[in-house]
Structures are given as structure tokens and as C-alpha cells.
Enzyme design. Structure first.
Site, PDB file in Angstrom:
ATOM      1  N   ASP A 168       1.275  -3.218  -2.623  1.00  0.00           N
ATOM      2  CA  ASP A 168       1.884  -2.449  -1.530  1.00  0.00           C
ATOM      3  C   ASP A 168       3.172  -3.121  -1.045  1.00  0.00           C
ATOM      4  O   ASP A 168       4.127  -2.449  -0.667  1.00  0.00           O
ATOM      5  CB  ASP A 168       0.906  -2.330  -0.352  1.00  0.00           C
ATOM      6  CG  ASP A 168      -0.479  -1.905  -0.795  1.00  0.00           C
ATOM      7  OD1 ASP A 168      -0.780  -0.707  -0.731  1.00  0.00           O
ATOM      8  OD2 ASP A 168      -1.250  -2.791  -1.216  1.00  0.00           O
ATOM      9  N   GLU A 197       7.841   6.412   0.773  1.00  0.00           N
ATOM     10  CA  GLU A 197       7.382   7.065  -0.448  1.00  0.00           C
ATOM     11  C   GLU A 197       6.961   8.485  -0.112  1.00  0.00           C
ATOM     12  O   GLU A 197       6.243   8.724   0.862  1.00  0.00           O
ATOM     13  CB  GLU A 197       6.196   6.317  -1.061  1.00  0.00           C
ATOM     14  CG  GLU A 197       5.697   6.953  -2.355  1.00  0.00           C
ATOM     15  CD  GLU A 197       4.601   6.164  -3.019  1.00  0.00           C
ATOM     16  OE1 GLU A 197       4.852   5.006  -3.411  1.00  0.00           O
ATOM     17  OE2 GLU A 197       3.491   6.692  -3.146  1.00  0.00           O
ATOM     18  N   ASP A 254       5.652   1.644   2.206  1.00  0.00           N
ATOM     19  CA  ASP A 254       4.675   2.228   1.287  1.00  0.00           C
ATOM     20  C   ASP A 254       3.476   2.619   2.144  1.00  0.00           C
ATOM     21  O   ASP A 254       2.623   1.778   2.436  1.00  0.00           O
ATOM     22  CB  ASP A 254       4.280   1.212   0.215  1.00  0.00           C
ATOM     23  CG  ASP A 254       3.296   1.793  -0.785  1.00  0.00           C
ATOM     24  OD1 ASP A 254       3.421   2.990  -1.104  1.00  0.00           O
ATOM     25  OD2 ASP A 254       2.413   1.055  -1.246  1.00  0.00           O
TER      26      ASP A 254
END
Length: 203
Positions: free
Chosen positions: A141, A68, A7
Site C-alpha cells: 500500500d 487510485e 492508495d
């Protein structure tokens, strides 16, 4: 399959490693949030995150990396930091000949919770449930990185992969055999394709 989920973020970069079996059973290998202090200049902040990513890859030897996909947000500085870390992560993976996949937040949410608009609390709770954890990984996260890794492993393992999508698109009975999460995954992918086509037509 061992997957490293990332992330990306310049201040906080979530990193999760999971092992996923063909039957979708997932096991936590490691999870950490890499940080870089704001008082450092950007090159040194990137170097600090890069060192952490390299160390984790060297220790755990993942077979794939899931990131992501970066979307435009109102905060330009956040976009820049996320994009910079994504580039660093892809470079590190490429140098080790590791395949890299980019997943949108809605794809990940659909795969993990069965709902493409789930909030972070719902994603975290499902990640903990899938991995058999007593507590939700924190900060968010960390949970997001694990969700990315699980999502990628499930997809490439064929749980909601190309063969299932093709049979469902063809109107076969396979569609009725899918779980709600798998059907949501397919819907999210179709939506992403349509949205991308619409954006291109508007140019």
C-alpha cells in the site's frame, strides 16, 4: 511539485508524499500506512483514517492529491471500504482547495514501469529506484501510494501530458523521442478512453 498519493483502503490506507522536479527527479518526503481496526464501527474507522490524512496534509502541505480510481472487484466489502475512504480523501482535499486526480492502476503501472500490467513487485522496485531508496517501501500500500504521487507529478509536469500526446497523435517526430514509459502511458490513456466509450455504447 509536491504531491500526496493515496492508495485508499479502510483497513490499510497507503499515503505517500513526494517532491518532483520538472526534470522528473523525485524525492521521498514521507510515506505511511494509516490503519483502522476491524472491531470499530465504520464511522469511527473513517474518522480515524480522516484524522491521519488531515495531519499529513497539515504537516507537508501538498499541492495536489492523487487517488487510485476505484474499480469493481469480487469482494463487495473491499469495494465499499475503498470507495468510502476515497470520498473522505476527496472531501478533505476539497475543503483545502487542493486539486484531486484519479488514476487507474494500469495508468500508474505504465507511467512507473512502462508496462500497464506490471505486478506489485515490479511497481515497488521501480518506486524504490526512482526515489533512490535502498529498500522497497512496505507494505505494498505504501509503494502504491508513492507510485500514484509520482505518476501524477510526471503527468501534470508535461512528461506525458496533453502537449506530448497531441503531437504524438498528430504523427509528429515527437513520438520517436518518447521513452518506453511515456509511450506506455499514452497507450494506457488511449485504452482507458476507448474502454469507457465501449462501456457507454453497450448500455
Amino acid at each position: 511539485m509536491r504531491v500526496l498519493g493515496i492508495d485508499p483502503g479502510l483497513t490499510r490506507c497507503g499515503v505517500g508524499v513526494v517532491d518532483v522536479e520538472a526534470n522528473r527527479t523525485a524525492r521521498l518526503v514521507d510515506v505511511v500506512v494509516l490503519r483502522s481496526p476491524a472491531d470499530l464501527d465504520t464511522p469511527r474507522r473513517l474518522a480515524r483514517i480522516a484524522e491521519g490524512l488531515e495531519a499529513i496534509i497539515e504537516e507537508h502541505r501538498p499541492q495536489a492529491v492523487a487517488l487510485e480510481r476505484v474499480f469493481a472487484r469480487s469482494d463487495v466489502s473491499t469495494i465499499m471500504g475503498t470507495a468510502q475512504i476515497s470520498g473522505v480523501a476527496m472531501l478533505i482535499a476539497a475543503r483545502r482547495e487542493l486539486p484531486v486526480a484519479l488514476h487507474t492502476p494500469s495508468e500508474v503501472k505504465a507511467a512507473i514501469t512502462g508496462y500497464g500490467r506490471a505486478d506489485k513487485k515490479q511497481v515497488g522496485a521501480m518506486v524504490a529506484r526512482i526515489l533512490g531508496l535502498d529498500d522497497v517501501p512496505k507494505p505494498a500500500d505504501a509503494a502504491d501510494a508513492l507510485a500514484l504521487a509520482i505518476c501524477h507529478a510526471w503527468r501534470t509536469g508535461g512528461v506525458a501530458g496533453a502537449a506530448v500526446r497531441e503531437s504524438a497523435d498528430a504523427g509528429s517526430t515527437a513520438d520517436s523521442m518518447l521513452t518506453p514509459a511515456q509511450r506506455a502511458w499514452i497507450a494506457a490513456e488511449r485504452s482507458a478512453v476507448v474502454s469507457g466509450a465501449a462501456r457507454r455504447l453497450k448500455r
